[in-house]
Design an enzyme around this catalytic site. Structure first.
Site, PDB file in Angstrom:
ATOM      1  N   CYS A   1      -0.041   3.706   2.689  1.00  9.28           N
ATOM      2  CA  CYS A   1       0.431   3.131   4.078  1.00  9.28           C
ATOM      3  C   CYS A   1       1.968   3.414   4.188  1.00  9.28           C
ATOM      4  CB  CYS A   1       0.378   1.723   4.117  1.00  9.28           C
ATOM      5  SG  CYS A   1      -1.359   1.180   4.014  1.00  9.28           S
TER       6      CYS A   1
ATOM      7  N   CYS B   1       0.592  -1.194  -0.053  1.00 11.78           N
ATOM      8  CA  CYS B   1      -0.251  -0.020   0.061  1.00 11.78           C
ATOM      9  C   CYS B   1       0.896   1.218   0.118  1.00 11.78           C
ATOM     10  CB  CYS B   1      -1.083   0.009   1.359  1.00 11.78           C
ATOM     11  SG  CYS B   1      -1.955   1.410   1.565  1.00 11.78           S
TER      12      CYS B   1
END
Length: 147
Positions: free
Chosen positions: A71, A68
């Site tokens: 993230c 991600c």
């Protein structure tokens, strides 16, 4: 399930119970102080449950995954919040790929997803990128009031 931390003075590995992760404790060998955890702590389901039910301070949980991009962008903000709030809050990281049961338990549908818990109860949950100062405000607001 204690967390193992090495003493920065003598190198001895010390088992720290979840309830003491946000307080200063002493090394079992040299008695040097072990400061409260000041970085995000990677957790599995067992350690997660132990921490949220036994720490006396608010807990920030970062649900994330390696693949991600947002993230990865959030990681320095989460680390800074952990450092700034050391002793006053604890920051946990849950890899949703390795621990999907935790993500499912809290209905995490998008990542990054941030959750604040206090006394084992969810106080706030939000998906999306958040700056460290906002994370810190949430943690401060969730702190128990001392008499």
């Amino acid at each position: 399930m204690p967390v193992v931390r090495a003493c920065s003075h003598c190198g001895q590995k010390n088992r720290i119970p979840a309830k003491n992760l946000t307080s200063s404790v002493r090394c079992g060998v040299c008695k040097s102080p072990l400061t409260p955890i000041a970085e995000p702590l990677e957790v599995d389901e067992m350690l997660f449950d132990e921490v949220i039910h036994h720490v006396p301070v608010p807990v920030l949980v970062d649900f994330w995954a390696e693949w991600c991009g947002p993230c990865r962008m959030a990681a320095p903000e989460v680390a800074r919040a952990a450092a700034d709030m050391a002793g006053k809050a604890l920051v946990l990281k849950v890899d949703t790929e390795r621990h999907p049961e935790l993500a499912a338990r809290f209905n995490v549908r998008g990542i990054p997803n941030f959750m604040i818990l206090s006394g084992g109860h969810v106080v706030r949950q939000q998906a999306g990128l958040v700056q460290h100062d906002q994370l810190e405000k949430w943690l401060t607001a969730a702190a128990p009031v001392s008499p």
